[in-house]
Structure formats: C-alpha cells, structure tokens
Design an enzyme around this catalytic site. Sequence first.
Site, PDB file in Angstrom:
ATOM      1  N   GLU A  43      48.560   5.614 -15.472  1.00 39.14           N
ATOM      2  CA  GLU A  43      48.167   4.585 -16.438  1.00 39.14           C
ATOM      3  C   GLU A  43      49.147   4.443 -17.590  1.00 39.14           C
ATOM      4  O   GLU A  43      49.533   3.334 -17.944  1.00 39.14           O
ATOM      5  CB  GLU A  43      46.767   4.874 -17.006  1.00 39.14           C
ATOM      6  CG  GLU A  43      46.376   3.803 -18.026  1.00 39.14           C
ATOM      7  CD  GLU A  43      44.991   3.947 -18.603  1.00 39.14           C
ATOM      8  OE1 GLU A  43      44.339   4.979 -18.387  1.00 39.14           O
ATOM      9  OE2 GLU A  43      44.573   2.991 -19.280  1.00 39.14           O
ATOM     10  N   ASP A  80      44.679   8.677 -13.781  1.00 36.56           N
ATOM     11  CA  ASP A  80      44.145   8.284 -15.091  1.00 36.56           C
ATOM     12  C   ASP A  80      43.991   9.580 -15.883  1.00 36.56           C
ATOM     13  O   ASP A  80      43.111  10.398 -15.607  1.00 36.56           O
ATOM     14  CB  ASP A  80      42.794   7.571 -14.932  1.00 36.56           C
ATOM     15  CG  ASP A  80      42.381   6.877 -16.219  1.00 36.56           C
ATOM     16  OD1 ASP A  80      42.866   7.282 -17.291  1.00 36.56           O
ATOM     17  OD2 ASP A  80      41.568   5.939 -16.147  1.00 36.56           O
ATOM     18  N   ILE A 128      43.118  10.352 -19.055  1.00 36.15           N
ATOM     19  CA  ILE A 128      41.777  10.433 -19.657  1.00 36.15           C
ATOM     20  C   ILE A 128      41.079   9.122 -19.335  1.00 36.15           C
ATOM     21  O   ILE A 128      41.481   8.059 -19.826  1.00 36.15           O
ATOM     22  CB  ILE A 128      41.809  10.632 -21.186  1.00 36.15           C
ATOM     23  CG1 ILE A 128      42.525  11.926 -21.568  1.00 36.15           C
ATOM     24  CG2 ILE A 128      40.376  10.649 -21.739  1.00 36.15           C
ATOM     25  CD1 ILE A 128      42.577  12.200 -23.078  1.00 36.15           C
ATOM     26  N   ASP A 129      40.083   9.169 -18.496  1.00 40.43           N
ATOM     27  CA  ASP A 129      39.258   7.990 -18.272  1.00 40.43           C
ATOM     28  C   ASP A 129      38.070   8.131 -19.218  1.00 40.43           C
ATOM     29  O   ASP A 129      37.335   9.122 -19.148  1.00 40.43           O
ATOM     30  CB  ASP A 129      38.788   7.927 -16.808  1.00 40.43           C
ATOM     31  CG  ASP A 129      37.990   6.664 -16.566  1.00 40.43           C
ATOM     32  OD1 ASP A 129      38.448   5.577 -16.959  1.00 40.43           O
ATOM     33  OD2 ASP A 129      36.880   6.764 -16.005  1.00 40.43           O
ATOM     34  N   THR A 181      38.786   6.949 -22.721  1.00 40.46           N
ATOM     35  CA  THR A 181      39.548   7.238 -23.942  1.00 40.46           C
ATOM     36  C   THR A 181      38.793   6.858 -25.207  1.00 40.46           C
ATOM     37  O   THR A 181      38.872   7.563 -26.215  1.00 40.46           O
ATOM     38  CB  THR A 181      40.906   6.502 -23.895  1.00 40.46           C
ATOM     39  OG1 THR A 181      41.665   7.071 -22.843  1.00 40.46           O
ATOM     40  CG2 THR A 181      41.677   6.646 -25.188  1.00 40.46           C
ATOM     41  N   ASP A 211      41.468   3.762 -12.379  1.00 42.19           N
ATOM     42  CA  ASP A 211      40.046   4.006 -12.654  1.00 42.19           C
ATOM     43  C   ASP A 211      39.290   4.356 -11.370  1.00 42.19           C
ATOM     44  O   ASP A 211      38.279   5.069 -11.411  1.00 42.19           O
ATOM     45  CB  ASP A 211      39.371   2.748 -13.233  1.00 42.19           C
ATOM     46  CG  ASP A 211      39.981   2.274 -14.528  1.00 42.19           C
ATOM     47  OD1 ASP A 211      40.184   3.108 -15.418  1.00 42.19           O
ATOM     48  OD2 ASP A 211      40.244   1.055 -14.656  1.00 42.19           O
TER      49      ASP A 211
HETATM   50  C1  IPD Z   1      38.075   2.512 -19.203  1.00 38.29           C
HETATM   51  C2  IPD Z   1      36.785   3.217 -18.863  1.00 38.29           C
HETATM   52  C3  IPD Z   1      35.614   2.321 -19.143  1.00 38.29           C
HETATM   53  C4  IPD Z   1      35.717   1.008 -18.403  1.00 38.29           C
HETATM   54  C5  IPD Z   1      37.037   0.317 -18.746  1.00 38.29           C
HETATM   55  C6  IPD Z   1      38.201   1.245 -18.409  1.00 38.29           C
HETATM   56  P1  IPD Z   1      40.116   4.053 -20.051  1.00 38.29           P
HETATM   57  O1  IPD Z   1      39.188   3.333 -18.899  1.00 38.29           O
HETATM   58  O2  IPD Z   1      36.764   3.579 -17.499  1.00 38.29           O
HETATM   59  O3  IPD Z   1      34.380   2.904 -18.740  1.00 38.29           O
HETATM   60  O4  IPD Z   1      34.636   0.184 -18.762  1.00 38.29           O
HETATM   61  O5  IPD Z   1      37.124  -0.857 -17.986  1.00 38.29           O
HETATM   62  O6  IPD Z   1      39.415   0.602 -18.720  1.00 38.29           O
HETATM   63  O7  IPD Z   1      40.818   2.953 -20.793  1.00 38.29           O
HETATM   64  O8  IPD Z   1      39.214   4.834 -20.897  1.00 38.29           O
HETATM   65  O9  IPD Z   1      41.052   4.874 -19.221  1.00 38.29           O
HETATM   66 CA    CA Z   2      40.397   4.362 -17.055  1.00 36.53          CA
HETATM   67 CA    CA Z   3      42.784   6.191 -19.359  1.00 40.21          CA
END
Ligand code: IPD
Ligand code: CA
Ligand code: CA
Length: 262
Positions: free
Chosen positions: A69, A85, A87-88, A90, A212
């Site tokens: 990412e 990813d 940190i999913d 963030t 994701d």
């Molecule tokens: C996000 C998270 C969030 C989702 C967003 C993503 P990130 O990823 O997964 O739950 O609703 O669409 O972009 O930006 O925290 O890696």
């Molecule tokens: Ca994510």
């Molecule tokens: Ca992320």
Amino acid sequence: MEDLKKIKEVAEAAAREAGRYALSRMRGDKQISHKSGFNDLVTDVDRKCEKIVLDNIKEFFPGHSILAEESGREDRTENYTWIVDPIDGTTNFAHGFPVYCTSVGVYAGGKPAVAAVYDPNRDELFSAAGGEGAFLNGERMSVSRAKELKSSLFATGFAYNIDRKIKNLEYFKVMLAETQAVRRPGAAALDLCYVACGRLDGFWEMDLHPWDTAAGFLLVMEAGGRVTSITGEGYDIRSGSVLATNGLIHDEAVRILGGANV
Ligand code: IPD
Ligand code: CA
Ligand code: CA
C-alpha cells in the site's frame, strides 16, 4: 512450484512482527500525514510496518513481486506476488482504537495461494493456504451457519471519498432493515477474517484495494464462504466491490443490496 509451506511461514511471521510493532507504538507519539484528503491518514508506523514485512519477503524470496500500500509495486521475474497492507485500520490505529491488523496475501500465477492476517490487540493470527483450509491461531475455522439475513450480523466499511460514503449509506439502509445489525469496525481485512471465522455472517464494501482483500478473500473461501462483487459477479481484487458471506445467505444479500437506491 515454490514451497507454499515456507511462503506461509514467512507470511505469518512477517504479519506478526509488523502487527506487534504497531501495537508497541499505539499509545506513543506518531507522525501523521494525509494522503487523498483530511480523513485519509498514514503514519510513520504504517511505513515502518511495511518495511518489516518487505524485509522479510526480500530476505527469503528475493525473486517475488510485491504490491504494498505505502510503497507501491516492485515487479520481479518469479510468478508470485505478495500483496501487503501494513496497517489495515489506520484511522483506528491513529486514534488508539484497538481494531487494526497487518494483512499479507500471496498470489501464485494470478490465483490466491497464501493468506496471513494478524490482529495484535487480540493476538489472533488468521491464516490459509489454497486448498488446505483456514485457521485461527492454528485451529481450523469455518463460516457461520446463518440461513437468512433476518438472523445475520453484517459489517461494512466506507471509502475515504465523501460521495462514495454517501452512496454506501444507501446499501447500509437496506441492510439495516433486513439484518439483526450492521457494524462498521474499520479494518476491511479483519472484517473478512470475521466472516471466515463466523463472528460475522457477511461483509460488503464498495471501493476496496487489493491490499485490503488479497488475504481475506482466500480466508473466506477456504473457510467455506463465498465472495463476489456486491452485484453478485465473480470476485476480482482489482474491482473494489466486495460481498463476502457464509454462502448460505449470499443470494439473498445480493438481492437486497440490489434494491438499494445507489
Ligand atoms: C481502510 C480500512 C477501512 C475501509 C477502507 C480502507 P486503511 O484501510 O480497511 O475499514 O473502510 O475502505 O481503505 O486505509 O486503514 O489501510
Ligand atoms: Ca486497508
Ligand atoms: Ca493501510
């Protein structure tokens, strides 16, 4: 064919190491910057976690390609791509809300082959290899048995783009009326893991990225669930639209979502 067992071990170890690092930094200072807008955050910890995962990949599989990412694509010759990813979740992480994970998916010849998602707050490692089932901390897991939306718990997520957020509210409205509840935990990779282990019966989101879903897609499939686009077409990780369920309620979910004013 490379040794998938070794790939899985490295994916699991890398996800754990990065997730633990993120947890160690949750309470202290972080450098926060913005990507596409005021609500799209990235921290120095995201970048460090990504480096931890990429260093592991490069040490053991220097010929594999990477899509990550924060640093983008690194194409190499062998037929494997690691999709990361760091940190999913963030936004949760930046606020100290303990729902986030590190997600590592590996594709072989264009197909999902290995998945590892680590939630450091619960010390939960979700992992899978194609055709071998899905596991939570080493125990085999499977999707729920809910047979109708009326007895189901769903989750969704909202894109950073405000217009798209508002469109998803239309899906939210129809699903609120048909399910027991809809949650918005804030980490799509973990939402998919929760479908895989039966804590959720289903999850949808409109605009996700390959990082994701690369791992979560395989986890849901290997746990016996079903993944398509929101409109019910075959799932493509580049398309953004995802609906994952236990399979039993999938057609009903497609039909109800299809009635939304989107
Ligand atoms: C996000 C998270 C969030 C989702 C967003 C993503 P990130 O990823 O997964 O739950 O609703 O669409 O972009 O930006 O925290 O890696
Ligand atoms: Ca994510
Ligand atoms: Ca992320």
